[in-house]
Every structure is written in structure tokens, then in C-alpha cells.
Motif scaffolding. Sequence first.
Motif, short mmCIF file in Angstrom:
data_model
loop_
_atom_site.label_atom_id
_atom_site.label_comp_id
_atom_site.label_asym_id
_atom_site.label_seq_id
_atom_site.Cartn_x
_atom_site.Cartn_y
_atom_site.Cartn_z
N GLN A 28 0.82 -1.21 0.00
CA GLN A 28 0.00 0.00 0.00
C GLN A 28 0.85 1.26 0.00
O GLN A 28 0.55 2.22 -0.70
CB GLN A 28 -0.95 0.00 1.20
N ILE A 29 1.94 1.24 0.78
CA ILE A 29 2.84 2.39 0.81
C ILE A 29 3.50 2.57 -0.55
O ILE A 29 3.54 3.68 -1.09
CB ILE A 29 3.92 2.22 1.90
N ALA A 30 4.02 1.49 -1.11
CA ALA A 30 4.68 1.56 -2.42
C ALA A 30 3.74 2.11 -3.47
O ALA A 30 4.13 2.97 -4.27
CB ALA A 30 5.19 0.18 -2.81
N GLN A 31 2.51 1.64 -3.48
CA GLN A 31 1.54 2.10 -4.46
C GLN A 31 1.17 3.57 -4.24
O GLN A 31 1.15 4.35 -5.18
CB GLN A 31 0.30 1.23 -4.41
N ALA A 32 0.89 3.94 -3.00
CA ALA A 32 0.47 5.31 -2.70
C ALA A 32 1.55 6.34 -3.01
O ALA A 32 1.26 7.45 -3.44
CB ALA A 32 0.06 5.42 -1.24
N LEU A 33 2.81 5.94 -2.83
CA LEU A 33 3.93 6.88 -3.01
C LEU A 33 4.72 6.64 -4.28
O LEU A 33 5.74 7.30 -4.51
CB LEU A 33 4.86 6.83 -1.79
N ALA A 34 4.26 5.72 -5.11
CA ALA A 34 4.94 5.38 -6.37
C ALA A 34 6.41 5.04 -6.13
O ALA A 34 7.32 5.57 -6.77
CB ALA A 34 4.80 6.51 -7.39
N LEU A 35 6.63 4.11 -5.19
CA LEU A 35 7.97 3.66 -4.84
C LEU A 35 8.09 2.16 -5.07
O LEU A 35 7.08 1.45 -5.10
CB LEU A 35 8.27 3.96 -3.37
N GLN A 36 9.30 1.69 -5.22
CA GLN A 36 9.56 0.25 -5.31
C GLN A 36 9.35 -0.38 -3.93
O GLN A 36 9.65 0.24 -2.91
CB GLN A 36 10.99 -0.01 -5.78
N GLN A 37 8.85 -1.60 -3.90
CA GLN A 37 8.65 -2.31 -2.63
C GLN A 37 9.96 -2.42 -1.86
O GLN A 37 9.97 -2.29 -0.64
CB GLN A 37 8.08 -3.70 -2.87
N SER A 38 11.05 -2.68 -2.57
CA SER A 38 12.34 -2.83 -1.89
C SER A 38 12.77 -1.53 -1.22
O SER A 38 13.33 -1.55 -0.12
CB SER A 38 13.42 -3.29 -2.88
#
Length: 104
Positions: free
Chosen positions: A47-57
Motif C-alpha cells: 500500500q505504501i509503495a503504491q500510494a507513493l509510487a515507490l519500489q517495494q524494496s
Amino acid sequence: MSNEKNARLDMDEETLFTASQIFKALSEPTRIKILHLLNEKECSVNQIAQALALQQSTVSHQLRLLKNLRLVKFRREGKTIYYSPDDNHVMNLLEQTLKHAHHD
């Protein structure tokens, strides 16, 4: 001066080091974004990665650092881990800093 005030002024090296590490953690924009989001709602890494357009890693790496500093805590629900602020002290500091930065 009261004993309470003296206690606040007597900072040992460990306390000073921890405080400096917290400010260091807050000096990175990605971590600020993550903490700001978590202050609004509990989120998983995805959810964080998606909301902030970041890689999961990237998110996982930043959360590990924030968790080590006790800035975030987690709970497990099945296979999913959800993150949230550990307490309000640093979150209040962060929100006040963001308000100050936004202030003209």
C-alpha cells in the motif's frame, strides 16, 4: 530550577545519539513521505509503495530503518504486515515541521 527541569537538561550520550539519529531519519524525503502517510492510516508495504509510487524494496528498506529507531511499529494479519507510527512524539514533531515549512 525544579528537579523535573534538571532531569530534562541532563542528557546522556545515548539519548543525544538517539535524538540525532531520529533527526537524521527525518532528513530524508522518502522517509518523511512514508511517516506522513502512516500518520494518516495504517498501511502494508504494498500500500505504501503504491500510494507513493515507490519500489517495494525501497519501502522495505526505509521501514526497516524507521522500525529500528522505534518510529514505526507493525502488526501481522495473516501474511500481510501493517505499519503505523510507534507513538505520537515524533509524528507531532514531523507534522509541526511540515506546517512550518508550508507556512509563508
